[in-house]
Scaffold this active site. Sequence first.
Site, PDB file in Angstrom:
ATOM      1  N   PHE A  85       0.838  -1.197   0.000  1.00  0.00           N
ATOM      2  CA  PHE A  85       0.000   0.000   0.000  1.00  0.00           C
ATOM      3  C   PHE A  85       0.874   1.249   0.000  1.00  0.00           C
ATOM      4  CE2 PHE A  85      -2.444   3.429   1.961  1.00  0.00           C
ATOM      5  CZ  PHE A  85      -3.592   3.388   1.175  1.00  0.00           C
TER       6      PHE A  85
ATOM      7  N   ASP B 251       9.118   2.827   1.697  1.00  0.00           N
ATOM      8  CA  ASP B 251       7.936   3.512   2.232  1.00  0.00           C
ATOM      9  C   ASP B 251       7.834   3.210   3.730  1.00  0.00           C
ATOM     10  OD1 ASP B 251       5.378   4.230   3.062  1.00  0.00           O
ATOM     11  OD2 ASP B 251       4.419   3.679   1.177  1.00  0.00           O
TER      12      ASP B 251
ATOM     13  N   LYS C  62       2.317   9.695   8.482  1.00  0.00           N
ATOM     14  CA  LYS C  62       1.601   9.226   9.674  1.00  0.00           C
ATOM     15  C   LYS C  62       2.145   9.753  11.015  1.00  0.00           C
ATOM     16  CE  LYS C  62      -1.138   5.495   7.883  1.00  0.00           C
ATOM     17  NZ  LYS C  62      -0.775   4.955   6.579  1.00  0.00           N
TER      18      LYS C  62
HETATM   19  C1  LIG Z   1      -0.963   5.243   5.199  1.00  0.00           C
HETATM   20  C2  LIG Z   1       0.054   4.858   4.207  1.00  0.00           C
HETATM   21  C3  LIG Z   1       0.228   5.571   3.015  1.00  0.00           C
HETATM   22  C4  LIG Z   1      -0.682   6.718   2.609  1.00  0.00           C
HETATM   23  O1  LIG Z   1      -0.655   7.770   3.515  1.00  0.00           O
HETATM   24  P1  LIG Z   1      -1.844   8.880   3.481  1.00  0.00           P
HETATM   25  O2  LIG Z   1      -1.380   9.900   4.476  1.00  0.00           O
HETATM   26  O3  LIG Z   1      -3.097   8.182   3.860  1.00  0.00           O
HETATM   27  O4  LIG Z   1      -1.892   9.420   2.105  1.00  0.00           O
HETATM   28  C5  LIG Z   1       1.245   5.188   2.158  1.00  0.00           C
HETATM   29  N1  LIG Z   1       2.065   4.158   2.461  1.00  0.00           N
HETATM   30  C6  LIG Z   1       1.925   3.447   3.602  1.00  0.00           C
HETATM   31  C7  LIG Z   1       2.865   2.328   3.887  1.00  0.00           C
HETATM   32  C8  LIG Z   1       0.912   3.756   4.497  1.00  0.00           C
HETATM   33  O5  LIG Z   1       0.753   3.030   5.612  1.00  0.00           O
END
Ligand SMILES: *Cc1c(COP(=O)(O)O)cnc(C)c1O
Length: 407
Positions: free
Chosen positions: A144, A229, A258
Amino acid sequence: MTASATSSSAALAARFDARLMPNYGTPPIALVRGEGRHVWDADGTRYLDLVAGIAVSSLGHAHPALVKAVSDQVATLAHTSNLYVHEREVELAERLTALIGPGGDTARVFFANSGTEANEAALKLVRRAAGTGRHRIVSTVNGFHGRTSGALALTGKPAIRDPFGPFGLDVAFVPYGDTEALRDAVDDTCAAVFVEPTQGEAGIVEAPEGYLGAVRSICDATGAAFVLDEIQSGIGRTGRWFAHQQAGVLPDVLTLAKGLGGGLPIGACVGIGRFATAFAKGDHGSTFGGNPVACAAALAVLDTIEAEGLLDAVTANGGLLARGVTAIGHPLIAGVRGAGLWRGIALTSPEAAGVQSAAAAHGFLVNAVAPDVVRVAPPLTITAGEIGEFTAALPAILRAASDQETT
Ligand SMILES: *Cc1c(COP(=O)(O)O)cnc(C)c1O
């Protein structure tokens, strides 16, 4: 839902339902306030918050350091745009690059407002660095990376990706944790590999030992950029500042969001080595990115993690949580995954939604991140006593969830 139709939560849900787009469904709980690790709903019920707004509220709720930093900054200078420099963003970039440790001395930062924007910046950065003719991206199945079109194109979850394609980006997906599949997919037409250190939204799915090191060497051998990420894993969540520090592997590009802002919206794309300077003037921008209030919040988060010794606390309390859940030995629990205060309780059957609602009925917020995985990602400030309250209540929660299932 057990709340009566006349409760404040239910009334608010009805208004939500009428005027908010249906993309989230209507959440069953309306929150009105938080303090420390607790939140209260519109009907006055108190919950121990083991979700932290999806691994965001790293200092819990209304932490005095966050309140002061944000209040002082908004009263001094709330916004500048990037036509002007302000000290908070410079300071935050200096602090973040220093936290990377060895190799971070070359790093530079672009600030965004969210995780998906941090990945959009990373995507443009690696394509700029690769030049034309090298545009393929490799990402992972079930990974994700966000919901905007570029980040969504990298997201390997068909249910959320497929309705919105085609994306105009050449992305290949390989099974997560499979080194051979990655080696086969990455060649010198590949601009970058995007990967999470542990797949968060997939259900806290860990890679085998040595996977990040293998990603590093495959990228080194082919010249592809290694984009890690750490939007969910970063900023102390695993007991290290960044999850890659545990593996002893440095990526080329690191994305964060986050937990960084402790509840204020901020994302960061960190370029290391030649990726620090791959953008030329005019290549990218954001009106709000690097906003002084968001940067002040992030600085308060970093200061507090240091001042309160939270990295060690996360390791200790995360171990306590994992051991406590495992010790219950309930037949519904298959195991506990993850590190620090970033845990997935894997279930033996797809009853995570039932566990989530049973937990709420017992005064605990947890998250059914997958049909058979309950995510526990509390504020980094959670105490051993609060973790003990949860593990003590868990048998009754699981019993209630099983009863729901059979009635
Ligand atoms: C939450 C998340 C995102 C997206 O972040 P948003 O602030 O919701 O756009 C991207 N990569 C990872 C691994 C995430 O957990």
